[in-house]
Design a protein around this motif. Sequence first.
Motif, PDB file in Angstrom:
ATOM      1  N   UNK A  81      -7.167  10.220  10.526  1.00 39.92           N
ATOM      2  CA  UNK A  81      -7.405  11.584   9.702  1.00 39.92           C
ATOM      3  C   UNK A  81      -8.541  11.272   8.694  1.00 39.92           C
ATOM      4  N   UNK A  82      -9.547  11.926   9.127  1.00 43.07           N
ATOM      5  CA  UNK A  82     -11.083  11.599   8.374  1.00 43.07           C
ATOM      6  C   UNK A  82     -11.281  11.881   6.889  1.00 43.07           C
ATOM      7  N   UNK A  83     -10.481  12.843   6.373  1.00 42.47           N
ATOM      8  CA  UNK A  83     -10.832  13.530   5.008  1.00 42.47           C
ATOM      9  C   UNK A  83      -9.574  13.788   4.504  1.00 42.47           C
ATOM     10  N   UNK A  84      -9.200  13.868   3.205  1.00 45.01           N
ATOM     11  CA  UNK A  84      -8.325  14.542   2.430  1.00 45.01           C
ATOM     12  C   UNK A  84      -7.029  13.945   2.998  1.00 45.01           C
ATOM     13  N   UNK A  85      -6.851  12.817   3.290  1.00 44.52           N
ATOM     14  CA  UNK A  85      -5.483  12.126   3.817  1.00 44.52           C
ATOM     15  C   UNK A  85      -4.068  12.652   3.243  1.00 44.52           C
ATOM     16  N   UNK A  86      -4.139  12.694   1.851  1.00 50.74           N
ATOM     17  CA  UNK A  86      -3.017  13.005   1.065  1.00 50.74           C
ATOM     18  C   UNK A  86      -2.629  14.474   1.260  1.00 50.74           C
ATOM     19  N   UNK A  87      -3.934  15.268   1.190  1.00 49.64           N
ATOM     20  CA  UNK A  87      -3.538  16.617   1.304  1.00 49.64           C
ATOM     21  C   UNK A  87      -3.086  17.178   2.455  1.00 49.64           C
ATOM     22  N   UNK A  88      -3.821  16.549   3.701  1.00 47.10           N
ATOM     23  CA  UNK A  88      -3.385  16.938   4.865  1.00 47.10           C
ATOM     24  C   UNK A  88      -1.966  16.652   5.461  1.00 47.10           C
ATOM     25  N   UNK A  89      -1.485  15.514   5.057  1.00 47.34           N
ATOM     26  CA  UNK A  89      -0.285  14.940   5.322  1.00 47.34           C
ATOM     27  C   UNK A  89       0.721  16.074   4.479  1.00 47.34           C
ATOM     28  N   UNK A  90       0.289  16.117   3.156  1.00 49.22           N
ATOM     29  CA  UNK A  90       1.138  16.563   2.100  1.00 49.22           C
ATOM     30  C   UNK A  90       2.030  15.597   1.492  1.00 49.22           C
ATOM     31  N   UNK A  91       1.256  14.528   1.025  1.00 50.24           N
ATOM     32  CA  UNK A  91       1.864  13.626   0.017  1.00 50.24           C
ATOM     33  C   UNK A  91       1.209  13.469  -1.147  1.00 50.24           C
ATOM     34  N   UNK A  92       1.822  12.910  -2.285  1.00 48.82           N
ATOM     35  CA  UNK A  92       1.022  12.611  -3.367  1.00 48.82           C
ATOM     36  C   UNK A  92       0.145  11.559  -3.264  1.00 48.82           C
ATOM     37  N   UNK A  93      -1.105  11.334  -4.229  1.00 42.13           N
ATOM     38  CA  UNK A  93      -2.183  10.295  -3.683  1.00 42.13           C
ATOM     39  C   UNK A  93      -1.510   8.888  -3.875  1.00 42.13           C
ATOM     40  N   UNK A  94      -0.559   8.711  -4.603  1.00 36.44           N
ATOM     41  CA  UNK A  94       0.241   7.229  -4.838  1.00 36.44           C
ATOM     42  C   UNK A  94       0.941   6.928  -3.379  1.00 36.44           C
ATOM     43  N   UNK A  95       1.179   7.794  -2.559  1.00 35.06           N
ATOM     44  CA  UNK A  95       1.714   7.537  -1.669  1.00 35.06           C
ATOM     45  C   UNK A  95       0.867   7.275  -0.230  1.00 35.06           C
ATOM     46  N   UNK A  96      -0.488   7.622  -0.435  1.00 36.56           N
ATOM     47  CA  UNK A  96      -1.310   7.289   0.559  1.00 36.56           C
ATOM     48  C   UNK A  96      -1.226   6.008   1.186  1.00 36.56           C
ATOM     49  N   UNK A  97      -1.111   5.015   0.391  1.00 34.25           N
ATOM     50  CA  UNK A  97      -1.073   3.530   0.978  1.00 34.25           C
ATOM     51  C   UNK A  97       0.195   3.433   1.916  1.00 34.25           C
TER      52      UNK A  97
END
Length: 442
Positions: free
Chosen positions: A215-231
Amino acid sequence: MEISLDKHSANQASVKIKLNEADYQPKVDAKLKDYAKKANIKGFRPGKAPVSMVKKMYGTSVLVDEINEILSSSLNNYLKEQTFKILGDPLPMIEDADSIDWKTQTEFEFQYKIGFVEEIEFKLDDSLKATSYKVEMNDAEVEEAITNLRSQYGKMTNPEVSEENDFLYGDLKSEDGTFEKTFSLPLSKVEKKSLKKFVGVKKGDVVELDPSKAIKEDLAQTVGVEEEEVEKLSGKFTFTVQNINRTELADFNQEFFDKLFGPGQVDSEEAMRAKVQEIISDNYNKEAAVYSDEQIKDKLIESANIELPEAFLKEWLIRANEGKVTEEQVEKEYPIYAKQLTWTLISGKIAKDNEIKAEHEDVIEKTKEMIREQFASSGMGAQMEESMGMFVDNYLQGNEGQNYMQMLTSVQNDKVLAFVKEKANVKEEKISADKFKELLEN
């Protein structure tokens, strides 16, 4: 009564007010006599209670009220006589007020902190250089906008096999089972090398991927998670397709045209394209005008070099908004507030020196323009104009009159900026939409 000013710096000072009995006692005595005439006290006929008893019951509160009234009017009158510009409101020294013994003291001393600025000076001539941008649209940008509109008003379908630009609804799971999420994946956000995995799939198919790479952009928003969960979205995952959603582009027909612009406003594809280009250009150029105005403000603010009483203003913001803002919030927002305050001081001086005033008629016209813009695509042109007076009155009377004052300030600001542009050296530059976007980002 004695009033004295003690300047602590170029923009902060304290005002000291000393009161003796002669300053307040006659007013206190008069108020107590008035109380006695109206008081209804048990054991006495109405208005017949002795003044000494009324004084015992109400003396302290009347004294406090009268002194506060004297302080308020005296301080305001004193500050009006000064040559400097007061910022915010005077702040009483709380520790001084807490030490007062209202029952025994006859002389009182009060102190207030004030913040101010002295003379405001800046150059307003052709040495002030600015650029007015005119944004030009190319065919590709107009076509992209039209495609987006056709997609927005298009029909949703659920095909058997996926294609580029579809949305895949499904379950994302990590291989170790620590993460699971159901969401809708726009294939437009999938990285090009990974896209082929998602094209040609059907319901029930399972795709292996590393979300952090696919997923090339806005990973957190696209999947629907908080920024701290991106890892958590890194490593081996599977995506199980539950459904395929596709938007079929709307046809160029009267129904589509009417949805966009209102009934009968546009009747052909050619006219629709021209209208879309006009609207997009107008929107860009309004944004460009705001950008140019902000650049002019910044240059005037820089040339004026006004030193604000930062410590005082931060304290005033906290005390004036007690319980509504924290020190951390004030620290964070202060630069924005300081810039706006500085521009307000400059704008006010320009308006005063050049007799620039916002008239009631200007407020009415600006409100009409705002309402027309809001209803621009509703197709209610004729009906709206017939009821324009009602719309304007309803808006300007709303929010307890604050809408009117905000519009008045906006008109004044417009007039001041127009005056500044007449004096400044403003050059027009034609610019592409992409180049303008780069300016905004920088």
